[in-house]
Motif scaffolding. Structure first.
Motif, PDB file in Angstrom:
ATOM      1  N   ASP A 197       8.144  10.152   1.049  1.00 21.23           N
ATOM      2  CA  ASP A 197       6.208   9.541   0.825  1.00 21.23           C
ATOM      3  C   ASP A 197       5.668  10.062  -0.321  1.00 21.23           C
ATOM      4  N   LEU A 198       6.456  10.738  -1.413  1.00 20.54           N
ATOM      5  CA  LEU A 198       6.461  11.227  -2.336  1.00 20.54           C
ATOM      6  C   LEU A 198       6.516   9.659  -3.279  1.00 20.54           C
ATOM      7  N   VAL A 199       7.645   9.517  -3.263  1.00 16.96           N
ATOM      8  CA  VAL A 199       7.817   7.959  -4.623  1.00 16.96           C
ATOM      9  C   VAL A 199       6.851   7.057  -3.787  1.00 16.96           C
ATOM     10  N   LYS A 200       6.636   6.872  -2.420  1.00 16.85           N
ATOM     11  CA  LYS A 200       6.368   6.161  -2.020  1.00 16.85           C
ATOM     12  C   LYS A 200       4.215   5.738  -2.704  1.00 16.85           C
ATOM     13  N   ARG A 201       4.066   7.395  -2.826  1.00 16.96           N
ATOM     14  CA  ARG A 201       2.784   7.414  -3.318  1.00 16.96           C
ATOM     15  C   ARG A 201       2.972   6.797  -4.625  1.00 16.96           C
ATOM     16  N   GLN A 202       3.562   7.735  -5.296  1.00 13.14           N
ATOM     17  CA  GLN A 202       3.709   6.659  -7.238  1.00 13.14           C
ATOM     18  C   GLN A 202       4.225   5.104  -7.067  1.00 13.14           C
ATOM     19  N   LYS A 203       4.258   5.411  -6.375  1.00 12.44           N
ATOM     20  CA  LYS A 203       5.095   3.688  -6.398  1.00 12.44           C
ATOM     21  C   LYS A 203       3.408   2.866  -6.192  1.00 12.44           C
ATOM     22  N   GLU A 204       2.575   3.305  -5.006  1.00 14.46           N
ATOM     23  CA  GLU A 204       1.611   2.612  -4.927  1.00 14.46           C
ATOM     24  C   GLU A 204       0.646   2.860  -6.233  1.00 14.46           C
ATOM     25  N   LEU A 205       0.621   3.777  -7.059  1.00 13.97           N
ATOM     26  CA  LEU A 205      -0.040   4.352  -8.294  1.00 13.97           C
ATOM     27  C   LEU A 205       0.118   3.538  -9.570  1.00 13.97           C
ATOM     28  N   LEU A 206       2.438   3.445  -9.426  1.00 11.83           N
ATOM     29  CA  LEU A 206       2.492   2.415 -10.123  1.00 11.83           C
ATOM     30  C   LEU A 206       1.717   0.950  -9.965  1.00 11.83           C
ATOM     31  N   GLY A 207       2.292   0.552  -8.847  1.00 12.55           N
ATOM     32  CA  GLY A 207       2.003  -0.927  -8.604  1.00 12.55           C
ATOM     33  C   GLY A 207       0.094  -1.247  -9.070  1.00 12.55           C
ATOM     34  N   GLN A 208      -0.481  -0.438  -8.724  1.00 12.02           N
ATOM     35  CA  GLN A 208      -2.263  -0.353  -9.084  1.00 12.02           C
ATOM     36  C   GLN A 208      -2.054  -0.886 -10.460  1.00 12.02           C
ATOM     37  N   SER A 209      -1.308   0.314 -11.390  1.00  7.87           N
ATOM     38  CA  SER A 209      -1.459   0.133 -13.056  1.00  7.87           C
ATOM     39  C   SER A 209      -0.801  -0.617 -13.440  1.00  7.87           C
ATOM     40  N   LEU A 210      -0.230  -1.386 -13.123  1.00 11.03           N
ATOM     41  CA  LEU A 210       0.646  -2.835 -13.066  1.00 11.03           C
ATOM     42  C   LEU A 210       0.167  -3.543 -13.622  1.00 11.03           C
ATOM     43  N   ALA A 211      -0.776  -3.828 -11.997  1.00  9.45           N
ATOM     44  CA  ALA A 211      -1.544  -4.834 -11.718  1.00  9.45           C
ATOM     45  C   ALA A 211      -2.935  -4.751 -13.051  1.00  9.45           C
ATOM     46  N   ASP A 212      -3.323  -3.284 -13.024  1.00  5.80           N
ATOM     47  CA  ASP A 212      -4.593  -3.650 -13.701  1.00  5.80           C
ATOM     48  C   ASP A 212      -4.160  -4.320 -15.410  1.00  5.80           C
TER      49      ASP A 212
END
Lengths: 282, 363
Positions: B17-32
């Motif tokens: 679950d944590l890695v999934k959340r990290q991935k979402e946050l990192l994905g958003q950062s990459l998109a930004d």
């Protein structure tokens, strides 16, 4: 059994413990990249503190070898960069098949010990009227860098140290020196040097606990050692339960601190350590 | 062993679950980050007009907002001028005194963003809500380079209906890029203008005049269109400087420059040739028209009355006019020479007059 020095010279950082990461992710989603409160939520976490200090001491930012506290690091990097460090931090799986020997209890003790050490070293520096209290706080937090890195990257070596010290009734420091010719302090110093930590901090990581005359050690190292004796007395040891070989009276003498006065402050130190550990293990 | 297996299973789920959340946050950062790089490439331009049209086209998508206005701020006049926007009903030439916009005034004076989650309930609300807005939030961010304010950007409405701290972090990064690009383009414009302008009179300088003269000469030859020039020289200007001082002399030069500017039509160019000498480039003008313009200037100048320490005095000027003759003038220097000789003739003829070239060398 040997320590792979090359592995540690390229060591990228200590992983985070899962429970801590869960609360950090909850917190950072509501914190802006301009919110310096971010420092409050990571300041007792040895893993993130090391990662933040390593980043801030990169030559890129122009202060390589000069950033000795978390306050300085956050001022230099800004909360946004710290947020990124948290989001990209690796998470350690304590109970996987291959890690089962290094159980959660041991790592939990390391984290607790580091948090208590940070709080105690900072508080003691404050009582001693040291001008850079944050430096003492940070040194207390990261002083066991070598041991923690070893616990993650070379568990058999650490276990061998502990076994040898227990069998021979020596300090862990003696066991390290006798068996491998170098100590976990040396290992931590090597990593801290590779991460461009300031020289006094590298020295504190390398020298804390080393069997040498207190007079030959820096005040930073002596305060960290004094904090270590207090941490052990207050039940915030590192969980290995081996004699540390620290002579409190000699350390106090070297720091020119009256032993009775020091003992009188122990309840206050306990309160500080309790609070730090509660935050760290939240 | 069973306990260990249970611990392992529980922790695996937690880490997953944590890695999934990290991935979402990192994905958003990459998109930004991608959006930020794209915006950076899109607005790395030297023309402010090009930047403005890029922003109208791309900014709403990059910031995931529906409406924006971008004002440029003139600190000396305390004026906010609308640079670009994507609202339907706002006039493009809107200009406000800073006191007329409470939210921009606060953002600029504080040098920090203002995020209002419910605009209607805020102190900035003036009793009339824009019917286009579906959400209640309002964001105003000053555009700053170091401590200098270059403008402010206002944001309204998005798909999700609210503005989070994550949105704010991203917008603040974008605002830094915007401020830098706008500042670069504005400074480039200023430098460009300065490089072709005479510092005292505000007319084009000699270098720019030469460039335009050359280009217009070629164009007039190619299209066989008329082209005239007028050279203007103030009479006895050295005496004016000696008698009334250089400061008065400068004041006179600036006044004459204003007369020349007024005399120019849309495509004409007035330049300071050097010292007290000026030139007018008059594309599409024949000799007759150029002569009329020269005479108008001369007469207006002769009517002017200057004063110094209570004493008033007058000044005259002389003009030499030339029209391009494709047969006899092979290059712009020859063209210029004809006007110069006509001016010389006007001086020799007693000054305060206009002479049209070519004039005979013997005179």
């Amino acid at each position: 059994m040997t320590i792979n020095a090359e592995l540690f010279s390229r060591y990228r950082g200590i992983p985070c413990l899962p429970l801590k990461m869960a609360s950090l992710l909850d917190d950072i989603e509501s914190l802006s990249a301009m919110d310096y409160d971010i420092l409050e939520i990571i300041k007792f976490d040895v893993s993130l503190a090391c990662n933040v200090l390593r980043e801030a001491n990169l030559p890129l930012y122009g202060y390589s070898g000069k950033i000795s506290s978390m306050t300085q690091a956050s001022g230099l990097l800004g909360p946004g960069a710290i947020k990124n460090i948290i989001v990209s931090a690796p998470i350690y799986e304590r109970y996987s098949q291959e890690n089962h020997e290094t159980d959660g209890r041991v790592l939990g003790s390391f984290w607790r010990h580091s948090a208590a050490m940070a709080a105690l070293a900072g508080k003691m520096a404050q009582c001693l009227g040291e001008p850079e209290v944050d430096d003492f706080f940070t040194a207390g937090l990261v002083h066991d860098l070598g041991k923690i890195a070893c616990a993650f990257e070379a568990k058999p070596v650490l276990q061998s140290f502990i076994r040898s010290a227990k069998e021979n009734g020596t300090t862990i420091w003696d066991a390290e020196s006798e068996e491998f010719g170098c100590t976990l302090g040396d290992l931590g110093g090597m990593i801290a040097e590779a991460w461009n930590f300031p020289e006094p901090l590298v020295e504190a990581v390398r020298q804390t606990g080393r069997q040498a005359l207190p007079e030959t050690k820096s005040r930073l190292t002596l305060v960290v050692e004094l904090a270590k004796t207090a941490a052990l007395e207050l039940g915030y040891g590192d969980g290995i339960e081996l004699p540390q070989g620290l002579d409190k009276s000699r350390i106090l003498k070297a720091l020119e601190v009256d032993p009775a006065r020091f003992e009188g402050k122990i309840p206050g130190f306990k309160e500080t350590a309790d609070q730090a550990v509660a935050i760290a293990m939240d | 062993m069973e306990d260990h297996a249970k611990l392992r299973q529980t922790e695996r789920k937690l880490i997953f679950d944590l890695v999934k959340r990290q991935k979402e946050l990192l994905g958003q950062s990459l998109a930004d980050l991608n959006n930020l790089l794209y915006l950076h490439k899109s607005i790395s331009l030297l023309s402010l007009d090009h930047i403005k049209s890029m922003l109208v086209e791309k900014l709403p998508h990059i910031l995931s907002i529906r409406y924006f206005t971008l004002f440029l701020y003139d600190d000396s006049r305390k004026i906010l001028e609308l640079a670009c926007h994507n609202h339907a009903r706002i006039p493009n030439d809107l200009s406000l005194h800073i006191n007329d916009s409470g939210i921009m005034k606060d953002a600029i004076s504080r040098g920090g963003y203002i995020l209002v989650h419910d605009f209607v309930q805020s102190k900035y609300f003036k009793g009339k809500k824009n019917p286009q807005f579906k959400n209640n939030f309002f964001v105003c961010i000053p555009l700053m380079i170091q401590n200098e304010i270059v403008g402010a950007i206002n944001l309204n409405d998005n798909e999700k209906g609210n503005f989070s701290v994550g949105d704010l972090d991203y917008v603040l990064n974008v605002a830094d890029f915007l401020a830098m690009s706008i500042s670069n383009a504005t400074n480039f414009d200023k430098v460009k203008t300065l490089s072709i302008t005479d510092g005292l009179t505000g007319l084009n300088n000699h270098q720019e005049m030469q460039r335009v003269l050359k280009a217009e000469f070629m164009r007039a030859r190619r299209y066989q269109s008329p082209f005239s020039i007028v050279m203007v020289d103030l009479d006895h200007f050295k005496d004016v400087n000696d008698t009334y001082g250089h400061q008065k002399g400068d004041e006179i030069l600036m006044t004459i420059a204003e007369i020349l500017k007024k005399a120019c039509r849309a495509n004409d160019l007035a330049a300071r040739y050097g010292g007290e000498e000026f030139i007018l480039l008059l594309p599409e003008a024949k000799m007759q028209g150029a002569r009329i313009i020269a005479e108008r200037i001369r007469e207006e100048a002769s009517r002017l009355e200057f004063s110094h320490e209570g004493k008033s005095f007058k000044l005259t000027l002389s003009c030499g006019v030339a029209e391009l003759d494709r047969e006899t003038m092979k290059n712009h220097t020859e063209f210029l020479n004809v006007a110069d000789k006509a001016l010389y003739q006007a001086k020799r003829g007693g000054r305060n007059q206009t002479v049209c070239g070519p004039v005979d060398d013997d005179h």
